[in-house]
Design an enzyme around this catalytic site. Structure first.
Site, PDB file in Angstrom:
ATOM      1  N   GLU A  85      53.812 -32.614  13.288  1.00 34.46           N
ATOM      2  CA  GLU A  85      54.830 -33.670  13.336  1.00 34.46           C
ATOM      3  C   GLU A  85      54.799 -34.577  12.113  1.00 34.46           C
ATOM      4  O   GLU A  85      55.849 -34.961  11.590  1.00 34.46           O
ATOM      5  CB  GLU A  85      54.649 -34.503  14.614  1.00 34.46           C
ATOM      6  CG  GLU A  85      55.133 -33.827  15.883  1.00 34.46           C
ATOM      7  CD  GLU A  85      54.172 -32.793  16.420  1.00 34.46           C
ATOM      8  OE1 GLU A  85      54.556 -32.046  17.338  1.00 34.46           O
ATOM      9  OE2 GLU A  85      53.026 -32.736  15.920  1.00 34.46           O
ATOM     10  N   HIS A 154      51.572 -36.932  28.173  1.00 31.82           N
ATOM     11  CA  HIS A 154      52.903 -36.363  27.965  1.00 31.82           C
ATOM     12  C   HIS A 154      53.965 -37.076  28.804  1.00 31.82           C
ATOM     13  O   HIS A 154      55.034 -36.528  29.045  1.00 31.82           O
ATOM     14  CB  HIS A 154      52.913 -34.870  28.320  1.00 31.82           C
ATOM     15  CG  HIS A 154      52.047 -34.035  27.438  1.00 31.82           C
ATOM     16  ND1 HIS A 154      50.677 -33.997  27.567  1.00 31.82           N
ATOM     17  CD2 HIS A 154      52.357 -33.202  26.414  1.00 31.82           C
ATOM     18  CE1 HIS A 154      50.174 -33.177  26.665  1.00 31.82           C
ATOM     19  NE2 HIS A 154      51.167 -32.687  25.948  1.00 31.82           N
TER      20      HIS A 154
END
Length: 362
Positions: A85, A154
């Site tokens: 990322e 998450h």
């Protein structure tokens, strides 16, 4: 991809569509389809727009948002990236410096923590630090907040995190119309936009007007939508919580309480005018969000109302948020950690003096 740099002088499309006349007939599409068609139309209209992220190409997106785009636009404009990322977010910011319009997909916004330096220190601050000489027209998008059974790492909502940073715009669509209109606005905007979707809404269908299906359709950034009008209590919400607020309003109506539900749509800029106008009418406020309570979106809304409309309040402001703990993995505990419809109903009834206060019930 780099060949499209030649098109930098192309005329800029309006940030939101002018008033046009369409049939009022509506069809239903899913949020997934709304996002896919918005991306497709913006990529077709502007060759500077490109998509990058993990599995956005060959796999057609982890949630199939980019279905068909690789075949249509090719690997120069739909780029599969490694699992890095920080790397592809940085590449996206650099491309935006050069005049391209990247759409960077995070498989989940929890992974954006790996890229937050590029989002905050590069994308958000460059326009100010360059005295307006550098624009950063980039969109960071992907699912945000709790899904189901994916644990603490998450499941976090990042709306308030990114909304604290000047230079970013933070959008939180609820319906298919929100998804289409706000994503188009985000892609066309000259500033960096954090676009927070919800995984559990991707498969939900909503009626969409002919106007919203037109390729020129676009929603203004920074403007909330009154989803349901009411006179007794104002309920503000964003993303998935808008649906919960609407269901709570239906339950309240059966008990004679008329709730006004505001879909915030935009967290930064926040539509303080619409919120305060509603509170001055209903004289009561309930804020709803999935995120943690401390320093949350609801806290900012409460402060705005206290500063601008305190004299109109007939009851203390009620704030509904996620539990102040990391998200549990067990399904029964997970349900207790996020707001439920009955929580909103109880808060609205307390605000309307229709139930026992929390302190008295303890």
């Amino acid at each position: 991809m780099w060949g499209v740099i030649k098109h930098k002088t192309q005329s800029i499309r309006p940030a939101f569509s002018a008033i046009r006349h369409f049939s009022s007939a509506a069809k239903e599409i899913t949020v997934r389809e709304a996002l896919n068609t918005a991306l497709d139309e913006e990529m077709s209209a502007d060759p500077k727009v490109f998509l990058m992220g993990e599995e956005v190409g060959e796999y057609q997106g982890a949630y199939k948002i980019s279905k068909g785009l690789l075949e249509k636009y090719g690997p120069e404009r739909v780029l599969d990236t490694p699992i890095t990322e920080a790397g592809f977010a940085g590449i996206g910011v650099g491309a935006a410096y050069y005049g391209l319009r990247p759409v960077v997909e995070f498989m989940t916004f929890n992974f954006s923590m790996q890229a937050i330096d590029h989002i905050i220190n590069s994308a958000a601050k460059s326009n100010y630090m360059s005295a307006g000489q550098i624009s950063v027209p980039i969109v960071f998008r992907g699912p945000n907040g709790a899904a189901a059974g994916v644990g603490a790492q998450h499941s976090q909502c990042y709306a308030s995190w990114y909304a604290t940073c000047p230079g970013l715009k933070v959008l939180t669509p609820y319906s298919s119309e929100d998804a289409r209109g706000l994503l188009k606005a985000a892609i066309r905007d000259p500033d960096p936009v954090v676009f927070l979707e919800n995984e559990l809404l991707y498969g939900e269908s909503f009626p969409v007007s002919a106007e919203a299906l037109d390729s020129s359709f676009c929603l203004p950034i920074g403007k909330a939508k009154i989803e349901r009008e009411g006179k007794d209590v104002t309920i503000t919400a964003y993303s998935k919580m808008v649906g919960y607020a609407l269901k709570a309003a239906e339950a309240l109506a059966k008990e004679g309480i008329s709730a006004e539900v505001i879909n915030l749509r935009s967290i930064r800029p926040l539509d303080r005018a619409t919120i305060n106008t509603s509170v001055r009418k209903t004289n009561r406020l309930v804020t709803v969000e999935e995120g943690f309570p401390q320093h949350g979106v609801g806290a900012e809304i409460c402060t705005s109302v206290i500063e601008e409309s305190f004299g109109y309040l007939d009851a203390p402001v009620e704030r509904i948020a996620g539990a102040d703990v990391p998200m549990p993995y067990a399904a029964n505990l997970e349900r207790m950690a996020v707001p439920q419809i009955e929580d909103i109903v109880r808060a609205a009834k307390r605000a309307c003096h229709r139930s026992v206060p929390l302190a008295a019930a303890a």
